[in-house]
Design a protein around this motif. Sequence first.
Motif, PDB file in Angstrom:
ATOM      1  N   THR A  32       0.810  -1.210   0.000  1.00 37.71           N
ATOM      2  CA  THR A  32       0.000   0.000   0.000  1.00 37.71           C
ATOM      3  C   THR A  32       0.846   1.263   0.000  1.00 37.71           C
ATOM      4  N   THR A  33       1.934   1.254   0.786  1.00 41.42           N
ATOM      5  CA  THR A  33       2.834   2.403   0.832  1.00 41.42           C
ATOM      6  C   THR A  33       4.285   1.947   0.815  1.00 41.42           C
ATOM      7  N   PHE A  34       5.144   2.795   0.265  1.00 44.15           N
ATOM      8  CA  PHE A  34       6.586   2.630   0.374  1.00 44.15           C
ATOM      9  C   PHE A  34       7.046   3.571   1.491  1.00 44.15           C
ATOM     10  N   LYS A  35       7.645   2.993   2.538  1.00 40.85           N
ATOM     11  CA  LYS A  35       8.171   3.811   3.633  1.00 40.85           C
ATOM     12  C   LYS A  35       9.647   4.077   3.348  1.00 40.85           C
ATOM     13  N   CYS A  36       9.968   5.315   3.098  1.00 39.55           N
ATOM     14  CA  CYS A  36      11.325   5.727   2.765  1.00 39.55           C
ATOM     15  C   CYS A  36      11.999   6.285   4.010  1.00 39.55           C
ATOM     16  N   GLY A  37      13.286   5.989   4.188  1.00 40.31           N
ATOM     17  CA  GLY A  37      13.995   6.496   5.348  1.00 40.31           C
ATOM     18  C   GLY A  37      15.470   6.718   5.087  1.00 40.31           C
ATOM     19  N   VAL A  38      16.042   7.636   5.849  1.00 40.24           N
ATOM     20  CA  VAL A  38      17.473   7.943   5.799  1.00 40.24           C
ATOM     21  C   VAL A  38      18.006   7.857   7.218  1.00 40.24           C
ATOM     22  N   ALA A  39      19.146   7.186   7.384  1.00 42.57           N
ATOM     23  CA  ALA A  39      19.690   6.963   8.719  1.00 42.57           C
ATOM     24  C   ALA A  39      21.157   7.362   8.800  1.00 42.57           C
ATOM     25  N   LEU A  40      21.578   7.722  10.011  1.00 47.20           N
ATOM     26  CA  LEU A  40      22.982   7.966  10.290  1.00 47.20           C
ATOM     27  C   LEU A  40      23.722   6.633  10.374  1.00 47.20           C
ATOM     28  N   ALA A  41      25.027   6.699  10.501  1.00 45.83           N
ATOM     29  CA  ALA A  41      25.844   5.491  10.551  1.00 45.83           C
ATOM     30  C   ALA A  41      25.489   4.607  11.744  1.00 45.83           C
ATOM     31  N   ASN A  42      24.998   5.210  12.833  1.00 51.90           N
ATOM     32  CA  ASN A  42      24.630   4.427  14.019  1.00 51.90           C
ATOM     33  C   ASN A  42      23.246   3.806  13.919  1.00 51.90           C
ATOM     34  N   GLY A  43      22.567   3.999  12.774  1.00 56.39           N
ATOM     35  CA  GLY A  43      21.259   3.414  12.562  1.00 56.39           C
ATOM     36  C   GLY A  43      20.090   4.306  12.910  1.00 56.39           C
ATOM     37  N   GLU A  44      20.363   5.471  13.508  1.00 50.82           N
ATOM     38  CA  GLU A  44      19.274   6.383  13.871  1.00 50.82           C
ATOM     39  C   GLU A  44      18.643   6.966  12.611  1.00 50.82           C
ATOM     40  N   ILE A  45      17.345   6.794  12.468  1.00 49.19           N
ATOM     41  CA  ILE A  45      16.632   7.327  11.311  1.00 49.19           C
ATOM     42  C   ILE A  45      16.350   8.808  11.535  1.00 49.19           C
ATOM     43  N   ILE A  46      16.822   9.645  10.610  1.00 54.52           N
ATOM     44  CA  ILE A  46      16.690  11.091  10.776  1.00 54.52           C
ATOM     45  C   ILE A  46      15.644  11.705   9.862  1.00 54.52           C
ATOM     46  N   ALA A  47      15.172  10.944   8.881  1.00 55.11           N
ATOM     47  CA  ALA A  47      14.143  11.469   7.977  1.00 55.11           C
ATOM     48  C   ALA A  47      13.339  10.312   7.408  1.00 55.11           C
ATOM     49  N   LYS A  48      12.017  10.505   7.330  1.00 49.31           N
ATOM     50  CA  LYS A  48      11.128   9.478   6.785  1.00 49.31           C
ATOM     51  C   LYS A  48      10.058  10.125   5.922  1.00 49.31           C
ATOM     52  N   GLN A  49       9.573   9.330   4.965  1.00 52.97           N
ATOM     53  CA  GLN A  49       8.438   9.772   4.153  1.00 52.97           C
ATOM     54  C   GLN A  49       7.706   8.553   3.618  1.00 52.97           C
ATOM     55  N   ARG A  50       6.380   8.611   3.670  1.00 57.42           N
ATOM     56  CA  ARG A  50       5.554   7.554   3.086  1.00 57.42           C
ATOM     57  C   ARG A  50       5.107   7.967   1.688  1.00 57.42           C
ATOM     58  N   VAL A  51       5.183   7.021   0.763  1.00 57.73           N
ATOM     59  CA  VAL A  51       4.740   7.254  -0.615  1.00 57.73           C
ATOM     60  C   VAL A  51       3.658   6.237  -0.934  1.00 57.73           C
ATOM     61  N   ASP A  52       2.494   6.707  -1.338  1.00 55.21           N
ATOM     62  CA  ASP A  52       1.414   5.801  -1.720  1.00 55.21           C
ATOM     63  C   ASP A  52       1.799   5.022  -2.973  1.00 55.21           C
ATOM     64  N   VAL A  53       1.476   3.738  -2.969  1.00 49.79           N
ATOM     65  CA  VAL A  53       1.796   2.893  -4.117  1.00 49.79           C
ATOM     66  C   VAL A  53       0.730   3.069  -5.191  1.00 49.79           C
ATOM     67  N   THR A  54       1.177   3.548  -6.361  1.00 44.46           N
ATOM     68  CA  THR A  54       0.307   3.661  -7.535  1.00 44.46           C
ATOM     69  C   THR A  54       0.943   2.829  -8.643  1.00 44.46           C
ATOM     70  N   THR A  55       1.349   3.439  -9.723  1.00 47.69           N
ATOM     71  CA  THR A  55       2.092   2.714 -10.753  1.00 47.69           C
ATOM     72  C   THR A  55       3.566   2.687 -10.373  1.00 47.69           C
ATOM     73  N   PRO A  56       4.326   1.747 -10.915  1.00 49.71           N
ATOM     74  CA  PRO A  56       5.755   1.708 -10.605  1.00 49.71           C
ATOM     75  C   PRO A  56       6.474   3.015 -10.932  1.00 49.71           C
ATOM     76  N   VAL A  57       6.190   3.590 -12.088  1.00 48.88           N
ATOM     77  CA  VAL A  57       6.890   4.819 -12.496  1.00 48.88           C
ATOM     78  C   VAL A  57       6.587   5.965 -11.533  1.00 48.88           C
ATOM     79  N   GLU A  58       5.313   6.152 -11.197  1.00 47.19           N
ATOM     80  CA  GLU A  58       4.936   7.243 -10.299  1.00 47.19           C
ATOM     81  C   GLU A  58       5.490   7.021  -8.890  1.00 47.19           C
ATOM     82  N   THR A  59       5.407   5.809  -8.408  1.00 46.45           N
ATOM     83  CA  THR A  59       5.860   5.508  -7.051  1.00 46.45           C
ATOM     84  C   THR A  59       7.362   5.716  -6.924  1.00 46.45           C
TER      85      THR A  59
END
Length: 308
Positions: A32-59
């Motif tokens: 249903t959604t792609f959960k995107c995340g960026v983390a520091l070297a210690n594994g702490e996630i510093i930014a997240k964004q959910r993207v709704d799943v539509t077509t592959p190109v749009e997603t």
Amino acid sequence: MQSIAIKAFIKSILGFPMTKIGLSGGIDAGGTTFKCGVALANGEIIAKQRVDVTTPVETVAQCLTFFRQYDLSSFGIASFGPIDVDRSSPHYGRILKTPKPNWSHFSLKAAFEAGLNLNVVVDSDVNGALMAEVTFGAARGISSAAYITVGTGIGAGIMSSGEILGRPYHPEFGHIAVKKHDVDRGFPGVCPFHGDCLEGLTSVRALKKRWGDPIDWDANHQGWNVAANYLAQACASLVLTLRLERIIIGGGLMLAKNMLPKIQTEFESQLNGYLGNSIATADNLICTPFYGDDAGLHGAIDLGKQAV
């Protein structure tokens, strides 16, 4: 604005720009959604964004817009299946035949490698979540465990004696047969391949089909008991077959606080004392993820680091 603020904060604290930190990116690619995340070297996630799943190109395009704000050194994807996770395969990272429109035979690995100019490591969403929970979470220090996700679909990552099972493929645990609950006698299930398999009866998609969105159910809705019955059957199958020490159940349905105790109670009822004290009691055996809804995302980020 978010990325600028994060970069400024990190630079002010650590004294060097973000490009020197070794940021890692990852996607928990659900149905249903792609959960995107960026983390520091210690594994702490510093930014997240959910993207709704539509077509592959749009997603993919929406995900790339998010990730291109950061200077990433690694990238991993923990994806819904079925997907080719054989690293020696020429189709590694490609979605296989799926009921999800337009996604069959789409290569997540190729799309994100082209878009980010990074080597991308891909595995199943449940394998990724399981590895994260084994490393730092609810299965830390345990050699035999499973991670089950209950969302748009159902899947399981399984580890026995410290080894992830199913390599070079991955289990399709959501499609095992289960005994139908009495209230489901006339329900054919929603799986386009098997009808009333575990996923066809217990996925959020299946629950919505007969009772509407679980988010709208009250605490006494019969759907909770029916879902708990099926998930307890799944847990019993894993324990009786593999004698696992821990079963972690995540995904959207498990965000409901009443689900876990219902599954634990139903599991003990179904086993009915069989095996005695040679298995853990349900409250020690069956649990929710340490990382909560971010288990798959942590797993995806950790996957990417394997290529560095």
